[in-house]
Scaffold this active site. Structure first.
Site, short mmCIF file in Angstrom:
data_model
loop_
_atom_site.label_atom_id
_atom_site.label_comp_id
_atom_site.label_asym_id
_atom_site.label_seq_id
_atom_site.Cartn_x
_atom_site.Cartn_y
_atom_site.Cartn_z
N SER A 148 0.87 -1.18 0.00
CA SER A 148 0.00 0.00 0.00
C SER A 148 0.91 1.23 0.00
O SER A 148 2.05 1.16 0.49
CB SER A 148 -0.86 0.03 1.26
OG SER A 148 -1.44 1.31 1.42
N TYR A 161 -1.29 -1.23 10.16
CA TYR A 161 -1.48 -1.53 8.74
C TYR A 161 -0.25 -1.09 7.92
O TYR A 161 0.25 -1.84 7.08
CB TYR A 161 -2.75 -0.82 8.26
CG TYR A 161 -3.12 -1.04 6.81
CD1 TYR A 161 -3.60 -2.26 6.37
CD2 TYR A 161 -3.01 -0.01 5.88
CE1 TYR A 161 -3.96 -2.46 5.04
CE2 TYR A 161 -3.37 -0.18 4.55
CZ TYR A 161 -3.85 -1.41 4.15
OH TYR A 161 -4.20 -1.59 2.82
N LYS A 165 2.33 -3.40 5.77
CA LYS A 165 2.52 -3.18 4.33
C LYS A 165 3.98 -2.81 4.01
O LYS A 165 4.46 -3.08 2.91
CB LYS A 165 1.56 -2.10 3.83
CG LYS A 165 0.09 -2.52 3.88
CD LYS A 165 -0.17 -3.73 3.00
CE LYS A 165 -1.65 -4.06 2.86
NZ LYS A 165 -1.89 -5.23 2.02
P1 NAP Z 1 -11.56 -5.62 0.25
O1 NAP Z 1 -12.54 -5.08 -0.73
O2 NAP Z 1 -11.83 -5.47 1.70
O3 NAP Z 1 -11.28 -7.16 -0.11
C1 NAP Z 1 -10.33 -7.89 0.61
C2 NAP Z 1 -10.47 -9.35 0.24
O4 NAP Z 1 -9.50 -10.10 0.99
C3 NAP Z 1 -11.85 -9.91 0.61
O5 NAP Z 1 -12.24 -10.83 -0.37
C4 NAP Z 1 -11.56 -10.60 1.94
O6 NAP Z 1 -12.47 -11.63 2.28
C5 NAP Z 1 -10.19 -11.17 1.64
N1 NAP Z 1 -9.51 -11.60 2.85
C6 NAP Z 1 -9.28 -10.89 3.99
N2 NAP Z 1 -8.66 -11.66 4.89
C7 NAP Z 1 -8.49 -12.88 4.32
C8 NAP Z 1 -7.94 -14.11 4.75
N3 NAP Z 1 -7.42 -14.24 5.98
N4 NAP Z 1 -7.93 -15.16 3.90
C9 NAP Z 1 -8.45 -15.06 2.66
N5 NAP Z 1 -9.00 -13.92 2.20
C10 NAP Z 1 -9.03 -12.86 3.02
O7 NAP Z 1 -10.13 -4.96 0.03
P2 NAP Z 1 -9.46 -4.35 -1.28
O8 NAP Z 1 -9.62 -2.89 -1.22
O9 NAP Z 1 -9.88 -5.11 -2.49
O10 NAP Z 1 -7.92 -4.64 -0.93
C11 NAP Z 1 -7.17 -5.68 -1.54
C12 NAP Z 1 -5.72 -5.52 -1.15
O11 NAP Z 1 -5.24 -4.23 -1.57
C13 NAP Z 1 -5.49 -5.58 0.36
O12 NAP Z 1 -4.26 -6.23 0.63
C14 NAP Z 1 -5.40 -4.12 0.76
O13 NAP Z 1 -4.67 -3.93 1.94
C15 NAP Z 1 -4.70 -3.54 -0.46
N6 NAP Z 1 -4.90 -2.10 -0.63
C16 NAP Z 1 -6.14 -1.58 -0.84
C17 NAP Z 1 -6.28 -0.21 -0.98
C18 NAP Z 1 -7.63 0.45 -1.23
O14 NAP Z 1 -7.65 1.69 -1.29
N7 NAP Z 1 -8.70 -0.28 -1.40
C19 NAP Z 1 -5.16 0.63 -0.91
C20 NAP Z 1 -3.91 0.07 -0.70
C21 NAP Z 1 -3.79 -1.31 -0.56
P3 NAP Z 1 -13.89 -11.25 3.01
O15 NAP Z 1 -14.85 -11.04 1.90
O16 NAP Z 1 -14.22 -12.40 3.90
O17 NAP Z 1 -13.66 -10.02 3.83
#
Ligand code: NAP
Length: 254
Positions: A148, A161, A165
């Site tokens: 991130s 967090y 990261k």
């Molecule tokens: P999201 O919409 O909350 O989706 C996260 C996914 O990961 C969900 O499917 C969740 O399952 C799954 N997950 C969480 N813990 C898990 C586990 N222990 N085992 C298997 N699956 C698991 O998040 P996102 O925004 O798509 O983020 C995806 C990645 O990008 C993450 O690593 C996040 O930190 C990173 N990121 C996101 C942003 C942003 O702005 N969105 C920015 C920087 C980095 P559930 O459906 O059960 O919750």
């Protein structure tokens, strides 16, 4: 040639977009959903993963679904092993699963800290360790770890967090150095603010404040991230390893 890709946490959000994009690129994709045991939440996650697979197939792609909690060492190992049992190999590992929690340092409990580190850092380690054992044999592998922008810049209210990261970056750089001579490249992607459920909880005031610091003037989409992952696993990126690619619309322009 079709490659085998595993995308953790791909039942929704960025992971879903990556899974669909890699399938569109012609690869076979393992969709991983968060299996939390026999309960309604797991059933819902499995259903979401099923919808991703259906969409994938309607686009002409192909894949399978494997449920696992990647923050559990044994479950992560078994996810990788099942992938290799099914397809005979694992070419691309995309460690995408993640959670976040906004909390001030002085209010972060040991439990909060451990939960975030377990999912946002340890899970990537478990999956990388298991996958590299298979990749070494084939002398080929592409690992993409989802970091991130806050893993680079830090962020008030996200000490745990950001630390996780940032740890993902060290993990990535070290794997790149340790296994580059075995045909394994490792890179990280550092998204800025991307429109998913993770950022949906931000209120309008917070979004406006964030956008004022984003050079291109909009939040990113999951597809913005998927496009970069698609490039990083492609032959065009064969000479890129040990890097972090910021995909933040110029948020952290330096
Ligand atoms: P999201 O919409 O909350 O989706 C996260 C996914 O990961 C969900 O499917 C969740 O399952 C799954 N997950 C969480 N813990 C898990 C586990 N222990 N085992 C298997 N699956 C698991 O998040 P996102 O925004 O798509 O983020 C995806 C990645 O990008 C993450 O690593 C996040 O930190 C990173 N990121 C996101 C942003 C942003 O702005 N969105 C920015 C920087 C980095 P559930 O459906 O059960 O919750």
């Amino acid at each position: 040639m079709k490659k085998i890709a595993l995308v953790t946490g791909s039942s929704r959000g960025i992971g879903k977009a990556i899974a669909l994009r890699l399938a569109l690129d012609g690869h076979r994709v393992v969709i991983n959903y968060y299996n939390k045991g026999a309960n309604e939440e797991s059933d819902r996650n499995r259903q979401e993963a099923q919808e991703v697979l259906t969409q994938m197939k309607s686009l002409g792609g192909d894949g399978i679904i494997i449920g696992a909690d990647v923050s559990d060492s044994q479950a992560a190992q078994s996810l990788i092993d099942k992938t290799v049992e099914e397809y005979g190999q694992l070419d691309f590992l995309i460690n995408n699963a993640g959670i976040n929690q906004d909390q001030l340092l002085i209010r972060i409990s040991d439990n909060d800290w451990n939960r975030i580190i377990q999912t946002d850092l340890n899970a990537a380690f478990y999956c990388c360790r298991a996958a590299v054992k298979h990749m070494i044999r084939k002398r080929f592998g592409r690992i993409i770890n989802m970091s991130s922008i806050v893993g680079i810049t830090g962020n008030a209210g996200q000490v745990h967090y950001s630390a996780a990261k940032a740890g993902v970056l060290g993990l990535t750089y070290s794997i790149a150095r340790e296994y580059g001579n075995r045909g394994i490249n490792a890179n990280a992607v550092a998204p800025g603010y991307i429109q998913t459920d993770m950022t949906a909880k931000l209120n309008q005031e917070q979004v406006s404040k964030i956008l004022s610091g984003v050079a291109v003037g909009r939040m990113g989409t999951p597809e913005d991230i998927a496009g970069v992952v698609s490039f990083l696993v492609s032959p065009q990126a064969d000479y890129i390893s040990g890097q972090v690619i910021r995909v933040d619309g110029g948020m952290a322009a330096m």
